[in-house]
Design an enzyme around this catalytic site. Structure first.
Site, short mmCIF file in Angstrom:
data_model
loop_
_atom_site.label_atom_id
_atom_site.label_comp_id
_atom_site.label_asym_id
_atom_site.label_seq_id
_atom_site.Cartn_x
_atom_site.Cartn_y
_atom_site.Cartn_z
N ASP A 1 0.78 -1.35 -0.12
CA ASP A 1 0.05 0.12 -0.14
C ASP A 1 0.86 1.28 -0.15
OD1 ASP A 1 -2.51 1.32 -0.09
OD2 ASP A 1 -2.54 1.68 2.17
N GLU B 1 -11.09 4.25 3.06
CA GLU B 1 -9.98 4.73 2.14
C GLU B 1 -10.22 4.70 0.65
OE1 GLU B 1 -6.00 4.21 3.40
OE2 GLU B 1 -6.20 5.02 5.35
N TYR C 1 1.30 2.93 15.02
CA TYR C 1 2.18 2.93 13.91
C TYR C 1 3.57 3.47 14.21
CZ TYR C 1 1.84 8.28 13.41
OH TYR C 1 2.05 9.44 13.46
N ARG D 1 0.26 16.76 12.78
CA ARG D 1 1.19 17.67 13.29
C ARG D 1 1.26 18.94 13.19
NH1 ARG D 1 3.34 13.17 9.94
NH2 ARG D 1 3.51 14.75 7.93
N ASP E 1 -9.66 0.39 1.41
CA ASP E 1 -8.44 0.02 2.40
C ASP E 1 -8.96 0.45 3.79
OD1 ASP E 1 -6.52 -1.50 3.20
OD2 ASP E 1 -4.87 0.30 3.14
N LYS F 1 -4.89 -1.61 10.24
CA LYS F 1 -5.35 -2.09 8.64
C LYS F 1 -5.66 -3.49 8.13
CE LYS F 1 -4.61 1.03 6.09
NZ LYS F 1 -5.46 2.12 5.45
N THR G 1 -4.94 6.39 -0.30
CA THR G 1 -6.08 7.40 -0.36
C THR G 1 -5.76 8.46 -1.48
OG1 THR G 1 -6.62 6.85 1.83
CG2 THR G 1 -7.84 8.77 0.79
N GLN H 1 -4.68 2.33 14.75
CA GLN H 1 -3.49 2.68 13.78
C GLN H 1 -2.82 3.97 14.47
OE1 GLN H 1 -4.39 3.65 9.92
NE2 GLN H 1 -2.26 4.66 9.52
N HIS I 1 -3.68 14.21 0.30
CA HIS I 1 -3.96 13.20 1.39
C HIS I 1 -2.84 13.39 2.46
CE1 HIS I 1 -5.38 9.93 3.80
NE2 HIS I 1 -4.25 9.10 3.50
N GLU J 1 -9.31 4.37 -2.52
CA GLU J 1 -7.80 3.85 -3.23
C GLU J 1 -8.22 3.10 -4.67
OE1 GLU J 1 -4.80 2.25 -1.02
OE2 GLU J 1 -5.55 2.90 0.68
N PHE K 1 1.30 5.71 -0.47
CA PHE K 1 0.79 6.85 -0.02
C PHE K 1 1.13 7.81 -0.70
CE2 PHE K 1 1.73 10.12 3.70
CZ PHE K 1 0.71 10.07 4.15
N GLU L 1 -10.20 12.90 6.84
CA GLU L 1 -10.06 14.00 6.19
C GLU L 1 -11.42 14.74 6.12
OE1 GLU L 1 -7.23 14.31 2.52
OE2 GLU L 1 -7.76 12.01 3.02
N THR M 1 -9.52 -5.46 3.38
CA THR M 1 -9.38 -4.49 2.49
C THR M 1 -10.41 -5.01 1.20
OG1 THR M 1 -7.00 -4.06 2.86
CG2 THR M 1 -7.95 -3.68 0.53
N ARG N 1 -8.73 4.11 12.46
CA ARG N 1 -7.58 5.40 12.81
C ARG N 1 -7.24 5.24 14.45
NH1 ARG N 1 -6.30 6.68 7.90
NH2 ARG N 1 -8.12 7.03 6.66
#
Length: 420
Positions: A130, A203, A248, A146, A237, A257, A354, A244, A137, A205, A132, A368, A261, A241
């Site tokens: 997978d 997600e 992570y 962050r 996917d 995850k 995503t 994760q 996204h 995808e 990114f 999001e 899927t 949240r």
């Protein structure tokens, strides 16, 4: 002259003769799985076509690839065999060709109503990666977690970021998804909690299906990478949240995850998508030479996400995005995957990550769309921050041609409650 099939195809259908996506089906419970292509509201049984000797070109004449329960053997034959199959099928299904059109017995054996068959996973998936690859996204996730000072890590602009996923829990569209359980992030001065995910998400995808692989130790050149990609599927996917977020760091996604899927049943080939090629976004700074393509190419595939809230019948459209928004192309993803000598195999799946667009109504996940639960969505008289038990999520994807569509059908799944 627009190519036409003798099979009646509604103008809104995703499956005209210009598409001919590949899948695997059972004609009835207990019967053997076999490959087919979609044409209008029908599935063309490729084992019947092969048994009738109608694949008579040099790459397919003596092959048993369409008498297999998956498409892997066909994928492994490579691009010349794929093109031969497409040319043969378009000829057989065209309105001007009598071989299948006028043979009532053969036609009845070969063409089965799509609503009467059971669609299966079309490939045996050995490995799943997978990526990114969406800048929008990546930026939104960075802003949420962050802040605005450093929303996208510097390495993201130089390298297609990815992680190794779980192939065993990839399921076909229409399969229910059980809400996962795991550890969630602790609050201040407390232990992490354990239980059903409180922030279950989808997600939006797509995924590239690897065709002919490469040998261990022999990377694929980025300008040859398209020859190793058979086609694309829609992919959801699913993501827990809260699980994760706690797990992570430092090694990436795991239980958040790997519980499920979902992919769509039909693989749309790159040949069918070729008329819808579009320029990929400018990449700044320029990628390193091994990722520098002669043509940076995406595809203009309109994507849509709908939710049918638990207890309701009507679907609410919550997002419209497009495959062309991806920053890193699928060919760059495949080339990067192999640059260290990693060998890919027929049927491997490469998820895009995503696919979010630049506007709030084009974001590709609830993280999001609701800004991590801060802005609830309105859905047909109810609201959501994340998914409730009983919610059904539906993805669709389609390219608009001159008088026809090239589409992917549906990729759907309903959330069931965690076991007690």
């Amino acid at each position: 002259m627009v190519l036409k099939s003798f099979v009646e195809v509604h103008p809104d259908s995703h499956f005209p003769i210009q598409n001919l996506p590949y899948g695997v089906f059972k004609a009835e419970p207990g019967s053997e799985a076999r490959p087919g292509v979609a044409i209008g509201d029908y599935v063309l049984d490729l084992s019947v076509i092969a048994s009738a000797g109608l694949f008579d070109g040099p790459y397919l004449e003596n092959s048993d690839c369409f008498n297999q329960p998956t498409l892997n053997k066909f994928l492994g034959l490579g691009q010349l065999a794929w093109k031969e199959a497409r040319s043969t099928l378009q000829k057989l299904l065209s309105a001007a060709e009598p071989i299948l059109r006028d043979n009532t017995s053969l036609r009845q054996k070969a063409l089965l109503p799509m609503d009467k068959v059971q669609m299966l996973l079309p490939i045996a998936i050995g490995d799943y990666t997978d990526f990114f690859a969406s800048k929008h996204h990546a930026k939104n996730c960075g802003l949420i977690f962050r802040g605005p000072e450093n929303p996208i890590n510097p390495n993201w602009f130089h390298i297609p970021i990815a992680y190794h996923g779980r192939a065993s829990s990839i399921v076909i569209s229409g399969t229910d998804i059980i809400r996962p359980r795991g550890q969630g992030h602790p609050t201040v001065n407390s232990l992490p909690y354990f239980g059903p995910s409180r922030k279950l998400d989808f997600e939006l995808e797509m995924a590239a299906v690897v065709g002919a692989g490469n040998e261990l130790g022999k990377p694929v050149d980025v300008n040859e990478a398209a020859n190793h990609i058979f086609g694309l599927v829609l992919m959801n996917d699913w993501s827990a949240r809260d699980i994760q977020a706690w797990e992570y760091v430092p090694l990436g996604p795991f239980l958040g995850k790997s519980f499920g899927t979902t992919i769509s049943p039909w693989i749309v080939t790159l040949d069918a998508l070729a008329p819808f090629a579009s320029d990929a976004p400018d990449q700044n700074p320029p990628p390193l030479p091994y990722l520098a393509e002669k043509e940076y190419k995406n595809y203009d595939i309109s994507l849509q996400v709908s939710i049918v809230p638990a207890g309701q019948k009507d679907a609410c459209i919550i997002s419209r995005s497009n495959f062309k928004h991806l920053y890193w192309t699928i060919t760059q993803q495949l080339a990067h995957h192999t640059i260290n000598g990693c060998n890919l195999r027929p049927g491997d799946l490469l998820g895009t990550g995503t696919i979010s667009g630049p506007e709030p109504d084009s974001y590709g996940c609830l993280l999001e769309l609701t800004w991590n639960g801060q802005k609830p969505l309105s859905l047909g008289g109810t609201t959501r921050t994340f998914l409730d038990d009983g919610d059904e999520v539906i993805f669709t994807g389609c390219c608009k041609g001159g008088g026809y569509n090239v589409g992917f059908g549906r990729c759907s799944g309903k959330i069931l409650p965690s076991p007690p």
